[in-house]
Design a protein around this motif. Structure first.
Motif, PDB file in Angstrom:
ATOM      1  N   VAL A 188      -3.918 -56.571 -20.544  1.00  0.00           N
ATOM      2  CA  VAL A 188      -3.814 -55.468 -21.500  1.00  0.00           C
ATOM      3  C   VAL A 188      -3.205 -54.237 -20.847  1.00  0.00           C
ATOM      4  N   ALA A 189      -3.662 -53.921 -19.644  1.00  0.00           N
ATOM      5  CA  ALA A 189      -3.145 -52.731 -18.957  1.00  0.00           C
ATOM      6  C   ALA A 189      -1.657 -52.862 -18.670  1.00  0.00           C
ATOM      7  N   ALA A 190      -1.226 -54.054 -18.257  1.00  0.00           N
ATOM      8  CA  ALA A 190       0.202 -54.256 -17.992  1.00  0.00           C
ATOM      9  C   ALA A 190       1.030 -54.022 -19.254  1.00  0.00           C
ATOM     10  N   ALA A 191       0.532 -54.506 -20.387  1.00  0.00           N
ATOM     11  CA  ALA A 191       1.262 -54.345 -21.648  1.00  0.00           C
ATOM     12  C   ALA A 191       1.275 -52.899 -22.124  1.00  0.00           C
ATOM     13  N   GLU A 192       0.176 -52.181 -21.924  1.00  0.00           N
ATOM     14  CA  GLU A 192       0.074 -50.817 -22.430  1.00  0.00           C
ATOM     15  C   GLU A 192       0.751 -49.777 -21.545  1.00  0.00           C
ATOM     16  N   LEU A 193       0.766 -50.013 -20.234  1.00  0.00           N
ATOM     17  CA  LEU A 193       1.147 -48.950 -19.311  1.00  0.00           C
ATOM     18  C   LEU A 193       2.575 -49.045 -18.792  1.00  0.00           C
ATOM     19  N   ARG A 243       5.324 -48.623 -20.199  1.00  0.00           N
ATOM     20  CA  ARG A 243       6.190 -47.544 -20.703  1.00  0.00           C
ATOM     21  C   ARG A 243       6.087 -46.285 -19.843  1.00  0.00           C
ATOM     22  N   TYR A 244       5.017 -46.181 -19.060  1.00  0.00           N
ATOM     23  CA  TYR A 244       4.823 -44.997 -18.212  1.00  0.00           C
ATOM     24  C   TYR A 244       5.210 -45.248 -16.752  1.00  0.00           C
ATOM     25  N   GLY A 245       5.818 -46.409 -16.476  1.00  0.00           N
ATOM     26  CA  GLY A 245       6.215 -46.721 -15.115  1.00  0.00           C
ATOM     27  C   GLY A 245       5.125 -47.343 -14.273  1.00  0.00           C
ATOM     28  N   VAL A 246       4.112 -47.926 -14.930  1.00  0.00           N
ATOM     29  CA  VAL A 246       2.967 -48.510 -14.223  1.00  0.00           C
ATOM     30  C   VAL A 246       3.029 -50.034 -14.322  1.00  0.00           C
ATOM     31  N   GLN A 247       2.967 -50.704 -13.192  1.00  0.00           N
ATOM     32  CA  GLN A 247       2.855 -52.161 -13.160  1.00  0.00           C
ATOM     33  C   GLN A 247       1.434 -52.542 -12.757  1.00  0.00           C
ATOM     34  N   VAL A 295      -0.893 -58.045  -1.366  1.00  0.00           N
ATOM     35  CA  VAL A 295      -1.376 -56.828  -2.019  1.00  0.00           C
ATOM     36  C   VAL A 295      -0.466 -55.651  -1.691  1.00  0.00           C
ATOM     37  N   VAL A 296      -0.041 -55.553  -0.434  1.00  0.00           N
ATOM     38  CA  VAL A 296       0.859 -54.469  -0.042  1.00  0.00           C
ATOM     39  C   VAL A 296       2.177 -54.570  -0.803  1.00  0.00           C
ATOM     40  N   TRP A 297       2.726 -55.764  -0.898  1.00  0.00           N
ATOM     41  CA  TRP A 297       3.987 -55.921  -1.626  1.00  0.00           C
ATOM     42  C   TRP A 297       3.813 -55.573  -3.108  1.00  0.00           C
ATOM     43  N   LEU A 298       2.739 -56.066  -3.725  1.00  0.00           N
ATOM     44  CA  LEU A 298       2.495 -55.735  -5.130  1.00  0.00           C
ATOM     45  C   LEU A 298       2.301 -54.236  -5.313  1.00  0.00           C
ATOM     46  N   SER A 311       8.128 -54.383  -5.518  1.00  0.00           N
ATOM     47  CA  SER A 311       7.693 -55.386  -6.505  1.00  0.00           C
ATOM     48  C   SER A 311       8.188 -55.054  -7.914  1.00  0.00           C
ATOM     49  N   ALA A 312       9.229 -54.260  -8.019  1.00  0.00           N
ATOM     50  CA  ALA A 312       9.744 -53.841  -9.329  1.00  0.00           C
ATOM     51  C   ALA A 312       9.947 -55.036 -10.256  1.00  0.00           C
ATOM     52  N   GLY A 313       9.457 -54.911 -11.497  1.00  0.00           N
ATOM     53  CA  GLY A 313       9.630 -55.945 -12.510  1.00  0.00           C
ATOM     54  C   GLY A 313       8.516 -56.971 -12.559  1.00  0.00           C
TER      55      GLY A 313
END
Length: 303
Positions: free
Chosen positions: A185-190, A192-196, A237-240, A245-247
């Protein structure tokens, strides 16, 4: 060659020991400034000694030439979670990555599981993920709306118990499964604000798993590498948590030793649609046929 997280500010919850400590040290080694959160509780969530494990990790990071600050707040409370974000902003002026890792165990078979043990474990794991995520995301949304779109990352910590269940860990398994839903849910909602937002399901030797993973395992090639060391999980974890880790968002990775697996979750399997309501006596035959066409369910840990 530049370090992967140079200039980034990373907050890691439950970072005084085990996986969290390994993550904090690994981020610092890659150039991040780290907010090391740990409440200093025992394995079952009771308050431990006054000697702060968060402060010890900060000392390790500083001794190696890195930058870090300790945070001792309870991130399963609104005030504690808000102060975690505030600590990053007040100390370093920004927050780029949140790693939710805090947790403890109170294992019981379901018939012996007290309500307090259920509430305590769900609180620290699930609520302790939600509240830091909520407060960090509010900051990142405000930044995006002000024209300063962040390159923000969240890494949540689930478990194989959340993916498959684990005997004697109904509370823990339910909380860890909830973290997976929260991640999606957080991935889908956020976004748009530049949050992965992604999640890991690690297998490593920590205070919570030391009896399960008591023996040192070696690499398949016969090398002397400890496959259950928590440090094995931290590179992922560091890479994520990095800009590299863009995208990648809304995904779950299982990590153990040198193995990384992308978990594919619930997907539609065999289906039948009669185009009308089923009669009870007809459903059984249809369900048995579908089950015969489906893959076998994964075994619950401990069975």
């Amino acid at each position: 060659m530049g370090r992967m997280c140079e200039g980034r500010v990373v907050a890691v919850t439950g970072a005084g020991r085990g996986l969290g400590r390994a993550h904090a040290l690994a981020f610092a080694a890659e150039g991040a400034k780290v907010v090391v959160n740990d409440l200093g509780v025992g394995l079952d969530g009771t308050l431990g000694s006054a000697d702060s494990p968060a402060r010890q990790v900060v000392d390790e990071i500083r001794a190696a030439g890195g930058e870090a600050v300790a945070h001792g707040g309870d991130v399963a409370t609104g005030a504690g979670a808000a102060s975690l974000v505030a600590a990053a902003l007040q100390t370093y002026g920004r927050l780029d990555t949140l790693v939710n890792n805090a947790g403890f165990l109170r294992d019981r078979m379901l018939v012996n599981l007290d309500e307090d043990d259920w509430d305590a474990v769900v609180r620290v794991h699930l609520k302790g993920h939600f509240l830091p995520l909520k407060h960090a995301s509010a900051h990142w949304r405000a930044e995006a709306k002000a024209g300063r779109r962040p390159v923000a990352r969240v890494v949540n910590t689930s478990s194989g118990a959340g993916l498959l269940g684990s005997l004697g860990q109904g509370n823990y398994s339910a909380a860890k499964a909830g973290i997976l839903g929260l991640t999606l849910v957080a991935a889908a909602e956020l976004g748009r604000y530049g949050v992965q937002v992604n999640a890991i399901a690690p297998a490593a030797r920590t205070r919570m798993t030391e009896r399960t993973f008591a023996e040192t395992m070696t690499a398949p090639d016969g090398g002397g590498f400890d496959a259950m060391a928590p440090e094995n999980v931290s590179p992922l974890v560091v890479w994520l948590g990095s800009a590299g880790s863009a995208g990648v968002t809304g995904r779950v990775f299982e990590a153990e030793g040198g193995r990384i697996t992308v978990m594919e979750g619930w997907r539609a399997g065999p289906t039948v649609d009669r185009g009308a309501r089923w009669a009870p006596e007809e459903v059984g035959a249809a369900a048995v046929k579908l089950l015969g066409e489906a893959g076998a369910a994964g075994a619950v840990y401990g069975t």
